[in-house]
Enzyme design. Structure first.
Site, PDB file in Angstrom:
ATOM      1  N   HIS A 268     -76.985  60.406 -36.399  1.00 12.47           N
ATOM      2  CA  HIS A 268     -76.738  59.061 -35.845  1.00 12.47           C
ATOM      3  C   HIS A 268     -75.271  58.729 -36.094  1.00 12.47           C
ATOM      4  O   HIS A 268     -74.394  59.290 -35.452  1.00 12.47           O
ATOM      5  CB  HIS A 268     -77.732  58.091 -36.506  1.00 12.47           C
ATOM      6  CG  HIS A 268     -77.838  56.744 -35.884  1.00 12.47           C
ATOM      7  ND1 HIS A 268     -77.157  56.370 -34.761  1.00 12.47           N
ATOM      8  CD2 HIS A 268     -78.575  55.648 -36.241  1.00 12.47           C
ATOM      9  CE1 HIS A 268     -77.452  55.126 -34.458  1.00 12.47           C
ATOM     10  NE2 HIS A 268     -78.311  54.651 -35.335  1.00 12.47           N
ATOM     11  N   HIS A 307     -77.673  63.234 -26.066  1.00 12.52           N
ATOM     12  CA  HIS A 307     -78.096  61.886 -26.423  1.00 12.52           C
ATOM     13  C   HIS A 307     -79.533  61.694 -25.971  1.00 12.52           C
ATOM     14  O   HIS A 307     -79.922  62.210 -24.928  1.00 12.52           O
ATOM     15  CB  HIS A 307     -77.194  60.858 -25.726  1.00 12.52           C
ATOM     16  CG  HIS A 307     -77.250  59.509 -26.347  1.00 12.52           C
ATOM     17  ND1 HIS A 307     -78.233  58.611 -26.034  1.00 12.52           N
ATOM     18  CD2 HIS A 307     -76.473  58.924 -27.276  1.00 12.52           C
ATOM     19  CE1 HIS A 307     -78.043  57.523 -26.744  1.00 12.52           C
ATOM     20  NE2 HIS A 307     -76.976  57.691 -27.514  1.00 12.52           N
ATOM     21  N   ASP A 363     -69.505  59.756 -30.086  1.00 14.33           N
ATOM     22  CA  ASP A 363     -68.938  60.334 -31.304  1.00 14.33           C
ATOM     23  C   ASP A 363     -67.995  61.496 -31.042  1.00 14.33           C
ATOM     24  O   ASP A 363     -67.293  61.939 -31.945  1.00 14.33           O
ATOM     25  CB  ASP A 363     -70.066  60.815 -32.223  1.00 14.33           C
ATOM     26  CG  ASP A 363     -70.883  59.653 -32.726  1.00 14.33           C
ATOM     27  OD1 ASP A 363     -70.271  58.723 -33.249  1.00 14.33           O
ATOM     28  OD2 ASP A 363     -72.108  59.675 -32.575  1.00 14.33           O
TER      29      ASP A 363
HETATM   30  N1  COA Z   1     -75.954  71.123 -28.964  1.00 19.71           N
HETATM   31  C1  COA Z   1     -76.715  72.113 -28.464  1.00 19.71           C
HETATM   32  N2  COA Z   1     -77.918  71.952 -27.926  1.00 19.71           N
HETATM   33  C2  COA Z   1     -78.392  70.706 -27.895  1.00 19.71           C
HETATM   34  C3  COA Z   1     -77.671  69.603 -28.395  1.00 19.71           C
HETATM   35  C4  COA Z   1     -76.404  69.863 -28.941  1.00 19.71           C
HETATM   36  N3  COA Z   1     -75.672  68.854 -29.423  1.00 19.71           N
HETATM   37  N4  COA Z   1     -78.390  68.466 -28.236  1.00 19.71           N
HETATM   38  C5  COA Z   1     -79.531  68.848 -27.659  1.00 19.71           C
HETATM   39  N5  COA Z   1     -79.537  70.190 -27.454  1.00 19.71           N
HETATM   40  C6  COA Z   1     -80.592  70.995 -26.797  1.00 19.71           C
HETATM   41  C7  COA Z   1     -81.809  71.114 -27.696  1.00 19.71           C
HETATM   42  O1  COA Z   1     -81.717  72.266 -28.504  1.00 19.71           O
HETATM   43  C8  COA Z   1     -82.912  71.216 -26.677  1.00 19.71           C
HETATM   44  O2  COA Z   1     -82.897  72.495 -26.126  1.00 19.71           O
HETATM   45  P1  COA Z   1     -84.282  73.233 -25.738  1.00 19.71           P
HETATM   46  O3  COA Z   1     -84.864  72.385 -24.639  1.00 19.71           O
HETATM   47  O4  COA Z   1     -83.879  74.595 -25.311  1.00 19.71           O
HETATM   48  O5  COA Z   1     -85.115  73.211 -26.985  1.00 19.71           O
HETATM   49  C9  COA Z   1     -82.464  70.264 -25.578  1.00 19.71           C
HETATM   50  O6  COA Z   1     -81.024  70.239 -25.656  1.00 19.71           O
HETATM   51  C10 COA Z   1     -83.018  68.851 -25.695  1.00 19.71           C
HETATM   52  O7  COA Z   1     -82.612  68.338 -26.953  1.00 19.71           O
HETATM   53  P2  COA Z   1     -83.468  67.385 -27.869  1.00 19.71           P
HETATM   54  O8  COA Z   1     -83.271  67.814 -29.299  1.00 19.71           O
HETATM   55  O9  COA Z   1     -84.868  67.281 -27.345  1.00 19.71           O
HETATM   56  O10 COA Z   1     -82.769  66.006 -27.627  1.00 19.71           O
HETATM   57  P3  COA Z   1     -82.976  64.724 -28.502  1.00 19.71           P
HETATM   58  O11 COA Z   1     -83.018  63.593 -27.562  1.00 19.71           O
HETATM   59  O12 COA Z   1     -84.118  64.848 -29.443  1.00 19.71           O
HETATM   60  O13 COA Z   1     -81.675  64.708 -29.420  1.00 19.71           O
HETATM   61  C11 COA Z   1     -79.583  64.182 -30.277  1.00 19.71           C
HETATM   62  C12 COA Z   1     -80.625  63.854 -29.220  1.00 19.71           C
HETATM   63  C13 COA Z   1     -78.428  63.190 -30.149  1.00 19.71           C
HETATM   64  C14 COA Z   1     -80.194  64.022 -31.692  1.00 19.71           C
HETATM   65  C15 COA Z   1     -79.104  65.632 -30.085  1.00 19.71           C
HETATM   66  O14 COA Z   1     -78.569  65.786 -28.781  1.00 19.71           O
HETATM   67  C16 COA Z   1     -78.079  66.045 -31.133  1.00 19.71           C
HETATM   68  O15 COA Z   1     -78.458  66.433 -32.238  1.00 19.71           O
HETATM   69  N6  COA Z   1     -76.752  65.962 -30.812  1.00 19.71           N
HETATM   70  C17 COA Z   1     -75.740  66.280 -31.757  1.00 19.71           C
HETATM   71  C18 COA Z   1     -75.568  65.146 -32.753  1.00 19.71           C
HETATM   72  C19 COA Z   1     -74.866  63.950 -32.136  1.00 19.71           C
HETATM   73  O16 COA Z   1     -73.854  64.077 -31.477  1.00 19.71           O
HETATM   74  N7  COA Z   1     -75.432  62.750 -32.405  1.00 19.71           N
HETATM   75  C20 COA Z   1     -74.832  61.499 -31.974  1.00 19.71           C
HETATM   76  C21 COA Z   1     -75.708  60.749 -31.059  1.00 19.71           C
HETATM   77  S1  COA Z   1     -74.868  59.304 -30.471  1.00 19.71           S
END
Ligand code: COA
Length: 432
Positions: A268, A307, A363
């Site tokens: 987050h 996101h 971010d």
């Molecule tokens: N890098 C690589 N792959 C990513 C990714 C990333 N930053 N974010 C998501 N993915 C991939 C996942 O591995 C998943 O792949 P799959 O379908 O092959 O399993 C797919 O994209 C969907 O991701 P998911 O984890 O279901 O999305 P989410 O909605 O649960 O997660 C976040 C959202 C923000 C937690 C996630 O994108 C993340 O961890 N991002 C990096 C941290 C970040 O920047 N957070 C700030 C948010 S404002």
């Protein structure tokens, strides 16, 4: 003839049910009518991480994640970033309308009046270890404020709520700056109420021996815009914490401490810190392709990308990328920007990221600017918590005044052991 209802056939019993559809949703509680027999508890939905569950009705922030749109009370984020100020935006978020000139003046005066913290809070902060993470210090001191303002428990009294709102928005920058000065081993710099909200914050952070600190207007403006961009973001993890904890009717300081703790996590508010770490690890644009390969192999995450709601470019990331150049003109270019821009270019052209709709989020660039402005990475989530306070308070008040809200209490699917008798320790079989 079309009707705004949903008809469900339960194939276990052959029974049909018709439920109203309102605002694109059905009521989860309606599903409880669906039972196989009288003893059956009734149907529930299973939605870990609330992927498809609306837990409230809100009039504060609107996001269209597919189109990359963010509105506060109907106003587009780019117009507010260009034309408004953080304090005016905070007023808008809390009150629903932009203030008139006298309202804005009064609001600003009230906030300015409350910037000083009790000397005992300062002593409390002195107790932290010299290398305490400023976010840990912030979480604890916000919680501690509840003991200084017991009147805050009167949460259904509008004038008490307003007073706590002034105090929270005014004092959190002071706590944040004191946490920073403590970690640097520097004497605390007291608020200067002649300065703007962002200008005073810079003063409390960076004032040295000068009699009067003069904030650089470019940095003051950049920080104010960053504050606007972070003021609210509807039902994310920390806001859900604010609403969830607040639903027990605890005082707002305790609820904001919980929301701040939620923001501390790397998924987050800690993501921009993780972005800097990642960019440092990559170290050179030549190493980007190998890094992208590791991300695609699931060995790494591309921090600052992806996101839960945005499946398009986060509009805040675009604005931040724009103000980066202005900050670099004053502070010098952050070399990590070149790596970030190239990383973004490669990722946005790659099938893996396109297919999953992974775009830069807020971010991705914010950390680079914060670093260029002289903030250590530990301070990044703190810089997020300051402006988000207005959003948290607005969401908390909306929750308190919503007659449909009750104490938050999700259901579970129990998959553990069935009923069994206790076995005294001597009679238990030995561990395998
Ligand atoms: N890098 C690589 N792959 C990513 C990714 C990333 N930053 N974010 C998501 N993915 C991939 C996942 O591995 C998943 O792949 P799959 O379908 O092959 O399993 C797919 O994209 C969907 O991701 P998911 O984890 O279901 O999305 P989410 O909605 O649960 O997660 C976040 C959202 C923000 C937690 C996630 O994108 C993340 O961890 N991002 C990096 C941290 C970040 O920047 N957070 C700030 C948010 S404002």
């Amino acid at each position: 003839m079309s009707r705004d209802t949903l008809t469900i056939t339960d194939n276990r019993t052959g029974k049909q049910y018709e439920f109203p559809i309102e605002d694109g949703t059905i009521r989860a509680l309606d599903l409880r009518q669906i039972k196989v027999n009288e003893k059956d508890f009734g149907l529930m939905t299973y939605d870990p991480a609330f992927n498809n569950t609306a837990a409230c009705k809100s009039r504060i922030t609107y996001i269209d994640g597919d189109r990359g749109v963010l509105l506060y009370r109907g106003y587009p984020i780019d117009q507010l970033a260009e034309k408004s100020s953080y304090l005016e935006t905070a007023y808008l978020i809390l009150n629903g309308e932009l203030p008139t000139a006298p309202q804005l003046q009064q609001w600003t005066e009230h906030i300015t009046l409350h910037t000083i913290i009790h000397e005992n809070v300062k002593k409390f902060m002195d107790g932290f270890h010299h290398d305490a993470h400023p976010m840990g210090m912030l979480v604890s001191t916000i919680g501690a404020l509840s003991t200084f303002y017991p009147d805050a428990k009167d949460i259904f009294n509008p004038s008490s709520r307003l007073k706590q709102t002034y105090r929270l928005i005014a004092k959190i920058p002071t706590l944040a700056a004191f946490a920073y000065r403590h970690s640097m081993g520097m004497p605390y710099a007291y608020p200067d109420n002649d300065l703007s909200y962002a200008g005073n914050f810079l003063n409390m952070l960076f004032k040295m021996t000068e009699v009067k600190y003069k904030p650089n207007p470019v940095l003051e403006k950049a920080l104010d815009v960053l504050f606007i961009l972070h003021a609210d973001h509807e039902q994310n993890c920390s806001t859900s914490a604010m609403r969830g904890v607040g639903s027990s009717h605890v005082d707002p300081y305790s609820a904001i401490a919980a929301a701040t703790a939620a923001l501390y996590g790397p998924l987050h508010g800690g993501a921009n810190e993780a972005v800097i770490r990642m960019l440092n690890e990559i170290g050179d644009v030549k190493r980007i392709p190998a890094f992208i390969q590791r991300v695609k192999a699931g060995e790494e995450k591309l921090m600052g990308f992806g996101h839960r709601v945005y499946k398009n470019y986060d509009p805040r990331a675009r604005i931040i990328k724009g103000i980066a150049e202005e900050v670099f003109e004053v502070m010098g270019r952050n070399p990590l920007l070149d790596i970030a821009v190239e990383l973004e270019r490669i990722a946005l052209d790659d099938e893996y990221f396109i297919k999953r709709k992974l775009y830069p989020n807020v971010d991705f660039y914010s950390g680079i600017i914060y670093q260029a402005m002289g903030f250590p990475t530990d301070m990044f989530p703190v810089l997020f918590a300051i402006p988000r306070t207005s959003g948290w308070v607005a969401q908390w008040v909306e929750m308190l005044l919503d007659s449909e809200q009750k104490i938050a209490r999700p259901r579970q699917i129990y998959l553990g052991a069935g009923l069994r008798d206790y076995i005294p320790v001597d009679s238990r079989p030995s561990a395998p």
